[in-house]
Design an enzyme around this catalytic site. Structure first.
Site, PDB file in Angstrom:
ATOM      1  N   THR A 120       0.821  -1.211   0.000  1.00 23.71           N
ATOM      2  CA  THR A 120       0.000   0.000   0.000  1.00 23.71           C
ATOM      3  C   THR A 120       0.860   1.268   0.000  1.00 23.71           C
ATOM      4  O   THR A 120       1.976   1.270   0.541  1.00 23.71           O
ATOM      5  CB  THR A 120      -0.911   0.000   1.255  1.00 23.71           C
ATOM      6  N   TYR A 144      -1.547   0.357  10.416  1.00 26.20           N
ATOM      7  CA  TYR A 144      -1.895  -0.329   9.168  1.00 26.20           C
ATOM      8  C   TYR A 144      -0.709  -0.292   8.196  1.00 26.20           C
ATOM      9  O   TYR A 144      -0.248  -1.336   7.724  1.00 26.20           O
ATOM     10  CB  TYR A 144      -3.136   0.325   8.520  1.00 26.20           C
TER      11      TYR A 144
HETATM   12  N1  LIG Z   1      -8.831  -1.177  -0.757  1.00 29.33           N
HETATM   13  C1  LIG Z   1      -7.761  -0.407  -0.947  1.00 29.33           C
HETATM   14  O1  LIG Z   1      -7.876   0.757  -1.401  1.00 29.33           O
HETATM   15  C2  LIG Z   1      -6.387  -0.933  -0.642  1.00 29.33           C
HETATM   16  C3  LIG Z   1      -5.283  -0.102  -0.805  1.00 29.33           C
HETATM   17  C4  LIG Z   1      -4.014  -0.607  -0.560  1.00 29.33           C
HETATM   18  C5  LIG Z   1      -3.850  -1.933  -0.180  1.00 29.33           C
HETATM   19  N2  LIG Z   1      -4.929  -2.737  -0.006  1.00 29.33           N
HETATM   20  C6  LIG Z   1      -4.702  -4.119   0.416  1.00 29.33           C
HETATM   21  O2  LIG Z   1      -5.426  -4.993  -0.445  1.00 29.33           O
HETATM   22  C7  LIG Z   1      -5.822  -6.159   0.266  1.00 29.33           C
HETATM   23  C8  LIG Z   1      -7.280  -6.443  -0.014  1.00 29.33           C
HETATM   24  O3  LIG Z   1      -8.064  -5.345   0.409  1.00 29.33           O
HETATM   25  P1  LIG Z   1      -9.626  -5.252   0.102  1.00 29.33           P
HETATM   26  O4  LIG Z   1      -9.953  -3.821  -0.104  1.00 29.33           O
HETATM   27  O5  LIG Z   1      -9.978  -6.246  -0.934  1.00 29.33           O
HETATM   28  O6  LIG Z   1     -10.213  -5.696   1.534  1.00 29.33           O
HETATM   29  P2  LIG Z   1     -11.390  -6.736   1.883  1.00 29.33           P
HETATM   30  O7  LIG Z   1     -11.667  -6.563   3.332  1.00 29.33           O
HETATM   31  O8  LIG Z   1     -12.523  -6.588   0.919  1.00 29.33           O
HETATM   32  O9  LIG Z   1     -10.694  -8.129   1.612  1.00 29.33           O
HETATM   33  C9  LIG Z   1      -9.888  -8.801   2.545  1.00 29.33           C
HETATM   34  C10 LIG Z   1     -10.302 -10.258   2.517  1.00 29.33           C
HETATM   35  O10 LIG Z   1      -9.429 -11.001   3.356  1.00 29.33           O
HETATM   36  C11 LIG Z   1     -10.209 -11.878   4.183  1.00 29.33           C
HETATM   37  N3  LIG Z   1      -9.404 -12.091   5.397  1.00 29.33           N
HETATM   38  C12 LIG Z   1      -9.003 -11.153   6.305  1.00 29.33           C
HETATM   39  N4  LIG Z   1      -8.229 -11.713   7.232  1.00 29.33           N
HETATM   40  C13 LIG Z   1      -8.116 -13.047   6.924  1.00 29.33           C
HETATM   41  C14 LIG Z   1      -7.438 -14.145   7.502  1.00 29.33           C
HETATM   42  N5  LIG Z   1      -6.706 -14.009   8.614  1.00 29.33           N
HETATM   43  N6  LIG Z   1      -7.544 -15.360   6.911  1.00 29.33           N
HETATM   44  C15 LIG Z   1      -8.296 -15.521   5.785  1.00 29.33           C
HETATM   45  N7  LIG Z   1      -8.964 -14.510   5.187  1.00 29.33           N
HETATM   46  C16 LIG Z   1      -8.870 -13.276   5.750  1.00 29.33           C
HETATM   47  C17 LIG Z   1     -11.519 -11.148   4.408  1.00 29.33           C
HETATM   48  O11 LIG Z   1     -12.585 -11.999   4.751  1.00 29.33           O
HETATM   49  C18 LIG Z   1     -11.723 -10.486   3.029  1.00 29.33           C
HETATM   50  O12 LIG Z   1     -12.418 -11.344   2.144  1.00 29.33           O
HETATM   51  C19 LIG Z   1      -5.506  -5.899   1.731  1.00 29.33           C
HETATM   52  O13 LIG Z   1      -4.351  -6.631   2.080  1.00 29.33           O
HETATM   53  C20 LIG Z   1      -5.239  -4.400   1.803  1.00 29.33           C
HETATM   54  O14 LIG Z   1      -4.303  -4.099   2.792  1.00 29.33           O
HETATM   55  C21 LIG Z   1      -6.196  -2.269  -0.217  1.00 29.33           C
END
Ligand SMILES: NC(=O)c1ccc[n+]([C@@H]2O[C@H](COP(=O)([O-])OP(=O)(O)OC[C@H]3O[C@@H](n4cnc5c(N)ncnc54)[C@H](O)[C@@H]3O)[C@@H](O)[C@H]2O)c1
Length: 334
Positions: A120, A144
């Site tokens: 990120t 985070y």
């Molecule tokens: N959304 C953004 O703008 C953004 C920006 C930068 C980085 N990210 C990174 O992208 C990744 C995905 O983000 P997202 O927006 O899709 O979030 P999200 O919450 O929609 O998806 C995360 C998924 O991981 C699953 N999960 C969480 N902890 C878990 C565990 N211990 N074991 C198994 N499953 C688990 C959740 O159930 C969910 O389906 C994350 O790692 C986040 O840090 C997101």
């Protein structure tokens, strides 16, 4: 190139479910592990095996790696809410850092040779320069960002010591939805601006908060680099191909368009696309919000044959809106 089976962690979540579609559309066999804490079963396409479980469950991972013949991991699972990470840092060091460590260890133990990680722009903290390059100082200003940076560091050290290479992609502001509305962001109470704004357009919220109008930007509101989630997913597939093509090479790259839009630009786009006027509620700045956060994306463009397809703001908003409507149908109109 042999299309090895890929394990997508967090594949029932927002970005992971788009990666599953991108992989499948490109002919890669895919399996998902997700504990469904913030993900949804409906986000995993039919025919894709979904293992409901935790990424720190070593036995389950060993079973999946063997059963599916996994040749690469794409790791999206994690906790993503910045203010929550400030209130509950240990949750983030547990779910994002400690559990990533377990997952990496399981991959190494099973001899999985390639690993792609969702990092990120929060790893930069408040950047000194904009656009921000990959070699800028990494000074996260919240747990985070730190929890993700620690995972990058673990991956770097692991790749030096074991037969595994990795790609960490540092995402900027992820937005939009699958152009065919097969998946999208489904989290209730999401905080992402475009998601919140299309919810308001559909009457699911009364208004949209604008946090701060005194930033050093042309219209005073914060400027961000919004990247369409399907372009982001496509970058993951290309990164996987690059890791397979050169197993000695690991990569850490920004993933954004290198263009900035202000909060008001985004809300104007939502008004334009919906033909409505969303009510804007002016609030004070949130702690730690930089004036602008824009990626320097020269490295990813020079490294991968990545050509974004949906960099137009109205397109991003239009796809987010179409998904929000579809989500209303899925949830039975509520
Ligand atoms: N959304 C953004 O703008 C953004 C920006 C930068 C980085 N990210 C990174 O992208 C990744 C995905 O983000 P997202 O927006 O899709 O979030 P999200 O919450 O929609 O998806 C995360 C998924 O991981 C699953 N999960 C969480 N902890 C878990 C565990 N211990 N074991 C198994 N499953 C688990 C959740 O159930 C969910 O389906 C994350 O790692 C986040 O840090 C997101």
């Amino acid at each position: 190139m042999t299309k090895v089976p890929v394990l997508v962690t967090g594949g029932a979540g927002y970005i992971g479910s788009h990666a599953v579609l991108a992989l499948r559309d490109a002919g890669w066999p895919v399996a998902v592990i997700d504990n469904l804490t913030t993900g949804f079963r409906f986000a995993v396409p039919e025919g894709v095996p979904l293992y409901q479980g935790d990424i720190a469950d070593a036995d389950l991972l060993a079973q999946i790696f063997a059963e599916q013949g996994i040749g690469a991991v794409m790791h999206f699972a994690g906790s993503i809410i910045v203010p929550e990470s400030v209130e509950n840092p240990l949750k983030y060091y547990e779910n994002n850092t400690a559990k990533s460590r377990s997952l990496i260890a399981a991959a190494v133990a099973a001899g999985v040779p390639h690993f792609i990680f969702s990092s990120t722009a929060a790893t930069y903290g408040i950047p000194e320069t904009s656009p921000v390059t990959e070699d800028s100082p990494k000074r996260p200003i919240n747990p985070y960002g730190m929890s993700k940076l620690m995972t990058e560091i673990m991956l770097g050290d692991t790749a030096r010591a074991h037969a595994i290479n990795f790609c960490a992609l540092r995402y900027f502001n992820v937005a939009g939805a699958d152009p065919q509305a097969r998946t999208g962001q489904s989290t209730a109470g999401a905080t992402h601006l475009i998601k919140v704004a299309v919810e308001a357009a559909l009457g699911k919220r009364e208004d949209v908060a604008v946090f701060g109008t005194d930033f050093a930007t042309p219209d005073g509101t914060g400027v961000r680099d919004y990247i369409h989630v399907s372009d982001l997913a496509a970058a993951h597939v290309l990164a996987l191909e690059a890791l397979i093509a050169d197993p000695q090479r690991s990569l850490t790259m920004n993933c954004g368009y290198g263009q900035g839009f202000s909060v008001l630009d985004v809300l104007d786009a939502v008004d334009r696309v919906t033909n409505l006027t969303i009510h804007r509620r002016i609030e004070g700045r949130r702690a730690g919000d930089p004036d602008q956060l824009i990626s320097d994306n020269r490295l990813i463009k020079a490294t991968l044959p990545w050509v974004p397809r949906y960099a137009d703001l109205d397109t991003i908003v239009g796809h987010a809106l179409a998904w929000e409507r579809r989500l209303t149908e899925i949830r039975g109109g509520c």
